[in-house]
Design a protein around this motif. Structure first.
Motif, PDB file in Angstrom:
ATOM      1  N   MET A   9       0.821  -1.215   0.000  1.00  0.00           N
ATOM      2  CA  MET A   9       0.000   0.000   0.000  1.00  0.00           C
ATOM      3  C   MET A   9       0.857   1.268   0.000  1.00  0.00           C
ATOM      4  O   MET A   9       0.498   2.254  -0.643  1.00  0.00           O
ATOM      5  N   VAL A  10       1.973   1.240   0.720  1.00  0.00           N
ATOM      6  CA  VAL A  10       2.867   2.407   0.684  1.00  0.00           C
ATOM      7  C   VAL A  10       3.429   2.559  -0.733  1.00  0.00           C
ATOM      8  O   VAL A  10       3.513   3.664  -1.264  1.00  0.00           O
ATOM      9  N   GLY A  11       3.742   1.430  -1.369  1.00  0.00           N
ATOM     10  CA  GLY A  11       4.230   1.475  -2.750  1.00  0.00           C
ATOM     11  C   GLY A  11       3.202   2.138  -3.665  1.00  0.00           C
ATOM     12  O   GLY A  11       3.534   3.043  -4.446  1.00  0.00           O
ATOM     13  N   LEU A  12       1.955   1.702  -3.537  1.00  0.00           N
ATOM     14  CA  LEU A  12       0.883   2.263  -4.359  1.00  0.00           C
ATOM     15  C   LEU A  12       0.687   3.753  -4.070  1.00  0.00           C
ATOM     16  O   LEU A  12       0.509   4.577  -4.972  1.00  0.00           O
ATOM     17  N   HIS A  13       0.743   4.080  -2.774  1.00  0.00           N
ATOM     18  CA  HIS A  13       0.567   5.461  -2.311  1.00  0.00           C
ATOM     19  C   HIS A  13       1.644   6.384  -2.892  1.00  0.00           C
ATOM     20  O   HIS A  13       1.336   7.448  -3.438  1.00  0.00           O
ATOM     21  N   VAL A  14       2.893   5.960  -2.817  1.00  0.00           N
ATOM     22  CA  VAL A  14       3.990   6.787  -3.325  1.00  0.00           C
ATOM     23  C   VAL A  14       3.911   6.851  -4.854  1.00  0.00           C
ATOM     24  O   VAL A  14       4.122   7.907  -5.456  1.00  0.00           O
ATOM     25  N   PHE A  15       3.532   5.721  -5.468  1.00  0.00           N
ATOM     26  CA  PHE A  15       3.351   5.711  -6.921  1.00  0.00           C
ATOM     27  C   PHE A  15       2.291   6.744  -7.320  1.00  0.00           C
ATOM     28  O   PHE A  15       2.469   7.510  -8.276  1.00  0.00           O
ATOM     29  N   ALA A  16       1.175   6.779  -6.584  1.00  0.00           N
ATOM     30  CA  ALA A  16       0.099   7.732  -6.906  1.00  0.00           C
ATOM     31  C   ALA A  16       0.596   9.167  -6.772  1.00  0.00           C
ATOM     32  O   ALA A  16       0.328  10.015  -7.636  1.00  0.00           O
ATOM     33  N   ALA A  17       1.350   9.449  -5.706  1.00  0.00           N
ATOM     34  CA  ALA A  17       1.864  10.815  -5.505  1.00  0.00           C
ATOM     35  C   ALA A  17       2.789  11.203  -6.665  1.00  0.00           C
ATOM     36  O   ALA A  17       2.727  12.334  -7.163  1.00  0.00           O
ATOM     37  N   LEU A  18       3.622  10.250  -7.111  1.00  0.00           N
ATOM     38  CA  LEU A  18       4.537  10.535  -8.218  1.00  0.00           C
ATOM     39  C   LEU A  18       3.793  10.632  -9.546  1.00  0.00           C
ATOM     40  O   LEU A  18       4.145  11.424 -10.418  1.00  0.00           O
ATOM     41  N   PHE A  19       2.723   9.841  -9.689  1.00  0.00           N
ATOM     42  CA  PHE A  19       1.884   9.909 -10.882  1.00  0.00           C
ATOM     43  C   PHE A  19       1.300  11.317 -11.037  1.00  0.00           C
ATOM     44  O   PHE A  19       1.354  11.925 -12.110  1.00  0.00           O
ATOM     45  N   TYR A  20       0.765  11.864  -9.940  1.00  0.00           N
ATOM     46  CA  TYR A  20       0.218  13.224 -10.005  1.00  0.00           C
ATOM     47  C   TYR A  20       1.311  14.230 -10.356  1.00  0.00           C
ATOM     48  O   TYR A  20       1.108  15.154 -11.148  1.00  0.00           O
ATOM     49  N   LEU A  21       2.490  14.020  -9.781  1.00  0.00           N
ATOM     50  CA  LEU A  21       3.593  14.965 -10.003  1.00  0.00           C
ATOM     51  C   LEU A  21       4.060  14.929 -11.459  1.00  0.00           C
ATOM     52  O   LEU A  21       4.192  15.961 -12.114  1.00  0.00           O
ATOM     53  N   VAL A  22       4.284  13.724 -11.983  1.00  0.00           N
ATOM     54  CA  VAL A  22       4.922  13.589 -13.288  1.00  0.00           C
ATOM     55  C   VAL A  22       3.895  13.671 -14.422  1.00  0.00           C
ATOM     56  O   VAL A  22       4.091  14.400 -15.394  1.00  0.00           O
ATOM     57  N   VAL A  23       2.810  12.934 -14.286  1.00  0.00           N
ATOM     58  CA  VAL A  23       1.842  12.858 -15.391  1.00  0.00           C
ATOM     59  C   VAL A  23       0.866  14.025 -15.358  1.00  0.00           C
ATOM     60  O   VAL A  23       0.621  14.679 -16.366  1.00  0.00           O
ATOM     61  N   LYS A  24       0.322  14.297 -14.159  1.00  0.00           N
ATOM     62  CA  LYS A  24      -0.679  15.366 -14.056  1.00  0.00           C
ATOM     63  C   LYS A  24      -0.047  16.719 -13.752  1.00  0.00           C
ATOM     64  O   LYS A  24      -0.744  17.730 -13.678  1.00  0.00           O
ATOM     65  N   ARG A  25       1.246  16.731 -13.512  1.00  0.00           N
ATOM     66  CA  ARG A  25       1.967  17.965 -13.177  1.00  0.00           C
ATOM     67  C   ARG A  25       1.351  18.677 -11.984  1.00  0.00           C
ATOM     68  O   ARG A  25       1.237  19.893 -11.940  1.00  0.00           O
TER      69      ARG A  25
END
Ligand code: HEM
Ligand code: HEM
Length: 233
Positions: free
Chosen positions: A164-180
């Motif tokens: 879950m921490v992996g998914l959580h950090v992935f989501a935070a990075l997804f917003y940063l990189v993909v959604k800016r």
């Protein structure tokens, strides 16, 4: 459209106690993980007690804290969660932005708090009898069956935390990189930039006193310390 920055406004999003909780939790979990690798069981236990105090605090803050820290404000039904998830791939930032956790993120928050809470509580009943010879403070107070179940939970649940921490950090990075969208910065500073047309949503957040928040956290810390001391007799 070509001058997006001028259409953005800085808004306050997270109160100080939520941010303190988040980064202290990260430090405590990483410390617990690392000290286990290093067989530093005493520090492992202290890191675990800190997680317990932080989780207790967050549960209380979820009822009395700032409006967007309250569970009632971000725990949404499946229709809202699915509706949100469908919007994520193509939705604009105005569409996807909430003045708090979004409906999908809200459930992630609940899951993380529950999992780290289970880890900390089960640790109180966990033992190592091979070469560290360490018993959690509540081991002596329960049957050996219950202690071994809790020990099993402690060793199993950690894998759910990794996932879950992996998914959580992935989501935070997804917003940063993909959604800016820099949600991580907002969790650090408390503020973020949002399109001006949705800034009103943030003006409605009611912020609770940070001093009260920190006081509640200190009381939770003292309560855990008192419990452990009493249990050790
Ligand atoms: C041990 C690892 C972690 C745990 C257990 C954890 C747990 C949590 C929890 C419980 C929340 C909800 C905050 C609240 O309302 O009180 C949260 C939010 C958040 N976390 Fe973490 N976190 C971890 C690591 C990280 C890391 C490494 C990052 C950055 C890359 C991060 C970025 C965020 C962000 C951006 C939010 C806010 C999400 C939003 O805007 O809705 N977390 N995290
Ligand atoms: C949320 C906080 C905690 C985290 C993240 C955590 C994490 C871990 C991990 C990853 C392990 C190794 C599991 C394995 O190898 O399968 C472990 C073992 C253990 N933990 Fe924790 N723990 C926490 C809290 C506690 C607490 C509060 C105590 C007791 C005071 C405790 C006592 C133990 C003991 C006795 C072991 C067994 C050591 C061994 O088998 O080598 N833990 N913990």
């Amino acid at each position: 459209m070509n001058n997006q920055m001028s259409d953005e406004k800085k808004v306050k999003l997270w109160d100080f106690p939520v941010r303190l909780f988040h980064w202290a939790l990260v430090v405590a979990i990483v410390t617990a993980w690392w000290t286990n690798q290093q067989l530093m069981i005493d520090i492992h236990a202290i890191a675990g007690y800190s997680v317990l105090a932080l989780v207790l605090f967050r549960i209380i803050w979820g009822f009395v804290g700032s409006s967007n820290a309250r569970f009632a404000s971000f725990i949404k039904g499946p229709d809202k969660v699915i509706g949100y998830a469908i919007k994520v791939p193509n939705g604009s930032i105005s569409d996807l932005t909430y003045a708090g956790h979004n409906p999908a993120g809200g459930w992630m928050v609940v899951v993380l708090i529950v999992l780290v809470g289970i880890q900390a509580v089960s640790g109180l009943f966990a033992s190592e009898d091979t070469f560290l010879f360490f018993d959690g403070p509540l081991v002596a107070h329960v049957s050996s069956d219950l202690a071994s179940t809790m020990n099993w939970i402690h060793h199993t649940n950690i894998n759910l935390i990794y996932a879950m921490v992996g998914l959580h950090v992935f989501a935070a990075l997804f917003y940063l990189v993909v959604k800016r969208e820099n949600l991580i910065g907002a969790m650090v500073t408390g503020a973020r930039m949002v399109p001006a047309e949705i800034a009103d949503k943030f003006a409605k957040i009611r912020f609770a006193s940070p001093i009260v928040g920190v006081a509640i956290l200190v009381i939770c810390g003292l309560a855990v310390w008192a419990m452990v001391t009493a249990a050790r007799g």
